[in-house]
Design an enzyme around this catalytic site. Structure first.
Site, short mmCIF file in Angstrom:
data_model
loop_
_atom_site.label_atom_id
_atom_site.label_comp_id
_atom_site.label_asym_id
_atom_site.label_seq_id
_atom_site.Cartn_x
_atom_site.Cartn_y
_atom_site.Cartn_z
N PRO A 65 19.23 0.29 8.58
CA PRO A 65 20.57 0.07 8.04
C PRO A 65 20.58 -1.03 6.98
O PRO A 65 19.83 -2.01 7.10
CB PRO A 65 21.41 -0.33 9.26
CG PRO A 65 20.50 -0.36 10.43
CD PRO A 65 19.13 0.04 10.02
N ALA A 70 22.17 -5.39 7.23
CA ALA A 70 22.41 -5.51 8.67
C ALA A 70 21.44 -6.49 9.33
O ALA A 70 21.35 -6.55 10.55
CB ALA A 70 22.30 -4.14 9.32
N GLY A 71 20.68 -7.22 8.53
CA GLY A 71 19.74 -8.20 9.09
C GLY A 71 18.44 -7.59 9.57
O GLY A 71 17.67 -8.25 10.26
N SER A 78 15.99 -4.28 5.36
CA SER A 78 15.83 -3.02 4.64
C SER A 78 15.29 -3.23 3.22
O SER A 78 14.42 -2.48 2.76
CB SER A 78 17.14 -2.24 4.60
OG SER A 78 18.04 -2.82 3.71
N ASP A 101 11.28 -12.43 5.65
CA ASP A 101 11.42 -10.97 5.74
C ASP A 101 10.21 -10.25 5.14
O ASP A 101 9.60 -9.40 5.78
CB ASP A 101 12.68 -10.50 4.98
CG ASP A 101 13.95 -10.64 5.79
OD1 ASP A 101 13.94 -11.44 6.75
OD2 ASP A 101 14.94 -9.96 5.47
O1 PMV Z 1 17.69 -10.56 5.82
P1 PMV Z 1 18.34 -11.17 7.00
O2 PMV Z 1 19.80 -10.93 7.09
O3 PMV Z 1 17.59 -10.93 8.26
O4 PMV Z 1 18.34 -12.79 6.81
C1 PMV Z 1 17.22 -13.52 6.61
C2 PMV Z 1 17.30 -14.78 7.36
C3 PMV Z 1 17.87 -16.01 6.69
O5 PMV Z 1 17.24 -17.11 7.34
C4 PMV Z 1 19.36 -16.08 6.94
C5 PMV Z 1 17.63 -16.09 5.20
C6 PMV Z 1 16.17 -16.26 4.83
O6 PMV Z 1 15.85 -16.02 3.67
O7 PMV Z 1 15.36 -16.68 5.66
#
Ligand code: PMV
Length: 320
Positions: free
Chosen positions: A101, A104-105, A108, A152
């Site tokens: 998704p 949505a963290g 993606s 990520d």
């Molecule tokens: O992509 P997400 O929504 O999982 O967010 C990443 C995590 C944060 O710590 C909020 C931002 C980052 O770049 O580490």
């Protein structure tokens, strides 16, 4: 000519989101139940240099030349071609699909970049090291996130649980990335609020709030970093009894910095009262997903409670 295909998993952050942007450690794990996939094929009927792109999940069908320069896919092609010294690729077509998704963290954007780089570099006859893939994906992450920590692209490139600390310069070259040993597997149930929430907005709000109250935020980030270190020690020792309460503590601190939301708090509460051992939001927050640590035998019960409470999708995943 054959098609070149590559996939990359989604991810969740177990501990340390937001604080990781300010140099604290964080733990992230891949989620293989959701995947981005890229398929690259030669398009011999077309003129050299023509790159046609299909990305049905975002209703995109276009030529690369017609994409705005700041579009993440355009940035991804640019980054790869420039790193391989390709000034004009052969005519090719690329199809990108994803079950992850969006906003949505679950990573993606980074997963699409990694899958695309792997398929495209293989098609062009260059195989890239993971480190190069990760660095290229970080460049594209900057467009998605503004000031990403790099966690990520790292967990998605290596597709293994990682303990991550960003470098102080923020250019991604000196990040500390350690693969996490998970001698005793554990089960996480992920639940989506169904509310899309671009990470860049939450990260920007946290930055402004931290500028207004630097000491308070530093204290909170330091506590989150300690939680991530404790969690690492527990996971690597296979002593998971208190892992759930660390998740609860991490969620409370994320609430304090204003990145939770009524929908996230509700799913966290429902998961705990249905028997989860701990629960927290995961990723940028405000919407997107929450995660809960569960005994596999309780999975069905917690899952049903989350769905009744409005979760639009749940994913059960085992770490380790
Ligand atoms: O992509 P997400 O929504 O999982 O967010 C990443 C995590 C944060 O710590 C909020 C931002 C980052 O770049 O580490």
């Amino acid at each position: 000519m054959p098609a070149f295909t590559a996939s990359a998993p989604g991810k969740i952050i177990l501990f340390g989101e937001h604080a990781v942007v300010y140099g604290q450690p964080a733990i992230a794990v891949p989620v293989s139940q959701v995947q981005a996939r890229a398929v690259v094929r030669a398009d011999p009927g077309q003129r050299p240099g023509r790159v046609s792109i299909q990305a049905p999940d975002i209703h995109l069908e276009t030529d690369l030349a017609d994409l705005p320069g700041e579009h993440p896919l355009a940035a991804a092609f640019r980054a790869l071609f420039s790193s391989l010294g390709v000034s004009q690729p052969p005519a090719l077509s690329v199809r990108v699909t994803s079950t992850i998704p969006i906003a949505a963290g679950l990573g993606s954007g980074a997963a699409v970049s990694v899958a695309l780089f792997r398929a495209l570099s293989a098609f062009l006859g260059h195989s890239l090291e993971d480190e190069q893939i990760c660095a290229l994906a970080f460049e594209v992450e900057k467009l998605h996130h503004g000031t990403p920590s790099g966690i990520d692209n790292t967990v998605i490139t290596y597709a293994r649980p990682v303990f991550f600390e960003r470098d102080r310069e923020g250019n991604g070259r000196e990040n500390k990335v350690e693969l996490l040993r998970v001698p005793r597997p554990f089960t996480i149930l992920i639940a989506d609020t169904g509310i899309p929430s671009p990470t860049a907005i939450a990260v920007g709000d946290v930055r402004r709030a931290r500028e207004a109250e630097p000491e308070r935020y530093e204290t909170i980030f330091t506590s989150i970093g300690e939680i991530a270190r404790e969690a690492r020690a527990m996971i690597e020792a296979g002593e998971l009894d208190a892992l759930g309460s660390l998740m609860d503590r991490n969620h409370a601190l994320l609430r304090e910095i204003g990145v939770s939301s009524p929908a996230l708090d509700r799913l966290v509460r429902v998961a705990r009262s249905a028997g989860a051992l701990g629960a927290k939001l995961s990723g940028g927050g405000r919407g997107g997903n929450m995660i809960s640590l569960i005994d596999p035998q309780a999975a069905q019960h917690v899952n049903q409670a989350l769905q009744e409470a409005g979760a639009t999708r749940t994913i059960l995943t085992t770490i380790g």
